[in-house]
Design a protein around this motif. Structure first.
Motif, PDB file in Angstrom:
ATOM      1  N   PRO A  78       0.803  -1.237   0.000  1.00 58.32           N
ATOM      2  CA  PRO A  78       0.000   0.000   0.000  1.00 58.32           C
ATOM      3  C   PRO A  78       0.832   1.283   0.000  1.00 58.32           C
ATOM      4  N   GLY A  79       1.955   1.324   0.669  1.00 58.30           N
ATOM      5  CA  GLY A  79       2.767   2.540   0.723  1.00 58.30           C
ATOM      6  C   GLY A  79       3.623   2.773  -0.503  1.00 58.30           C
ATOM      7  N   ASP A  80       3.627   1.820  -1.437  1.00 59.27           N
ATOM      8  CA  ASP A  80       4.466   1.938  -2.632  1.00 59.27           C
ATOM      9  C   ASP A  80       3.883   2.856  -3.692  1.00 59.27           C
ATOM     10  N   VAL A  81       2.581   3.112  -3.648  1.00 57.84           N
ATOM     11  CA  VAL A  81       1.930   3.939  -4.667  1.00 57.84           C
ATOM     12  C   VAL A  81       1.060   4.999  -3.999  1.00 57.84           C
ATOM     13  N   GLY A  82       0.780   6.066  -4.752  1.00 60.74           N
ATOM     14  CA  GLY A  82      -0.075   7.131  -4.256  1.00 60.74           C
ATOM     15  C   GLY A  82      -0.563   7.970  -5.419  1.00 60.74           C
ATOM     16  N   PRO A  83      -1.330   9.011  -5.144  1.00 60.42           N
ATOM     17  CA  PRO A  83      -1.835   9.846  -6.235  1.00 60.42           C
ATOM     18  C   PRO A  83      -0.686  10.524  -6.978  1.00 60.42           C
ATOM     19  N   PRO A  84      -0.833  10.735  -8.273  1.00 61.11           N
ATOM     20  CA  PRO A  84       0.222  11.415  -9.035  1.00 61.11           C
ATOM     21  C   PRO A  84       0.472  12.820  -8.491  1.00 61.11           C
ATOM     22  N   ALA A  85       1.738  13.199  -8.425  1.00 60.21           N
ATOM     23  CA  ALA A  85       2.094  14.520  -7.906  1.00 60.21           C
ATOM     24  C   ALA A  85       1.689  15.605  -8.892  1.00 60.21           C
ATOM     25  N   ILE A  86       1.058  16.650  -8.371  1.00 63.71           N
ATOM     26  CA  ILE A  86       0.742  17.815  -9.190  1.00 63.71           C
ATOM     27  C   ILE A  86       1.501  19.042  -8.685  1.00 63.71           C
ATOM     28  N   VAL A  87       2.155  18.887  -7.531  1.00 60.69           N
ATOM     29  CA  VAL A  87       3.003  19.939  -6.980  1.00 60.69           C
ATOM     30  C   VAL A  87       4.405  19.357  -6.847  1.00 60.69           C
ATOM     31  N   GLU A  88       5.374  20.017  -7.459  1.00 65.20           N
ATOM     32  CA  GLU A  88       6.765  19.575  -7.399  1.00 65.20           C
ATOM     33  C   GLU A  88       7.523  20.350  -6.329  1.00 65.20           C
ATOM     34  N   ARG A  89       8.596  19.766  -5.829  1.00 63.62           N
ATOM     35  CA  ARG A  89       9.457  20.437  -4.859  1.00 63.62           C
ATOM     36  C   ARG A  89      10.001  21.730  -5.467  1.00 63.62           C
ATOM     37  N   ASN A  90      10.009  22.796  -4.676  1.00 62.18           N
ATOM     38  CA  ASN A  90      10.486  24.140  -5.041  1.00 62.18           C
ATOM     39  C   ASN A  90       9.574  24.875  -6.014  1.00 62.18           C
ATOM     40  N   GLN A  91       8.430  24.318  -6.346  1.00 66.03           N
ATOM     41  CA  GLN A  91       7.480  24.998  -7.223  1.00 66.03           C
ATOM     42  C   GLN A  91       6.766  26.098  -6.434  1.00 66.03           C
ATOM     43  N   VAL A  92       6.589  27.260  -7.058  1.00 63.03           N
ATOM     44  CA  VAL A  92       5.828  28.338  -6.438  1.00 63.03           C
ATOM     45  C   VAL A  92       4.350  28.057  -6.702  1.00 63.03           C
ATOM     46  N   VAL A  93       3.571  27.998  -5.620  1.00 68.87           N
ATOM     47  CA  VAL A  93       2.157  27.628  -5.709  1.00 68.87           C
ATOM     48  C   VAL A  93       1.299  28.661  -4.982  1.00 68.87           C
ATOM     49  N   PRO A  94       0.025  28.786  -5.376  1.00 67.27           N
ATOM     50  CA  PRO A  94      -0.887  29.657  -4.628  1.00 67.27           C
ATOM     51  C   PRO A  94      -1.160  29.049  -3.242  1.00 67.27           C
ATOM     52  N   LEU A  95      -1.101  29.869  -2.220  1.00 67.82           N
ATOM     53  CA  LEU A  95      -1.382  29.449  -0.847  1.00 67.82           C
ATOM     54  C   LEU A  95      -2.642  30.167  -0.401  1.00 67.82           C
ATOM     55  N   ILE A  96      -3.629  29.398   0.025  1.00 64.97           N
ATOM     56  CA  ILE A  96      -4.920  29.962   0.409  1.00 64.97           C
ATOM     57  C   ILE A  96      -5.205  29.597   1.863  1.00 64.97           C
ATOM     58  N   TYR A  97      -5.448  30.634   2.669  1.00 65.22           N
ATOM     59  CA  TYR A  97      -5.900  30.429   4.042  1.00 65.22           C
ATOM     60  C   TYR A  97      -7.391  30.744   4.049  1.00 65.22           C
ATOM     61  N   ALA A  98      -8.189  29.794   4.509  1.00 69.58           N
ATOM     62  CA  ALA A  98      -9.641  30.012   4.511  1.00 69.58           C
ATOM     63  C   ALA A  98     -10.220  29.618   5.856  1.00 69.58           C
ATOM     64  N   SER A  99     -11.037  30.496   6.393  1.00 67.28           N
ATOM     65  CA  SER A  99     -11.818  30.196   7.590  1.00 67.28           C
ATOM     66  C   SER A  99     -13.258  30.599   7.289  1.00 67.28           C
TER      67      SER A  99
END
Length: 139
Positions: A70-91
């Motif tokens: 089970p730990g050998d596979v997971g969802p495909p990565a859509i965020v790579e290391r060092n990639q600049v991504v939008p960060l959203i804080y929501a309450s």
């Protein structure tokens, strides 16, 4: 009565069932296709349903003939290391959007640590299907 000592030994034997085995060596970060898998009888230690594995990404190298765990596979990565991504804080009453740098690879629905580029503070959030990172506040 002489054979009673054999019962505990038989109970300790592993159960055998069909398990998924790699047909070729799958390097880490490879998307699993139907031709990469086969079912083979063996000890019940790994994954058994191909539908749960096909389309997933390998997290580690899986050698040909080895069962998939089970730990050998997971969802495909859509965020790579060092990639600049939008960060959203929501309450419940507040929504803040900024940019962050991902500190690791992650797929949709997984948690990932990112570095808020505005405050230089690391935060943990959940990767959304669009590649943004959501940090939820208390409600």
């Amino acid at each position: 009565m002489r054979w009673l000592w054999l019962l505990p030994c038989l109970a300790a034997l592993p159960a055998h069932a069909d398990m998924l085995v790699a047909t070729r060596t799958l390097r880490a970060q490879t998307i699993v296709s139907p031709g990469d898998l086969t079912l083979r009888a063996g000890p019940d230690t790994g994954l058994t349903d191909p539908a749960l594995v096909i389309g997933q990404e390998t997290r580690v190298t899986i050698y040909a003939g080895r069962p998939l765990r089970p730990g050998d596979v997971g969802p495909p990565a859509i965020v790579e290391r060092n990639q600049v991504v939008p960060l959203i804080y929501a309450s419940a009453i507040l929504r803040i959007e900024t940019e962050a740098r991902a500190l690791d690879r992650a797929g949709a629905g997984e948690t990932v640590r990112v570095l808020n580029l505005g405050s230089r503070n690391p935060v943990t959030g959940t990767v959304q299907p669009d590649g943004s990172i959501l940090v939820e506040g208390t409600k």
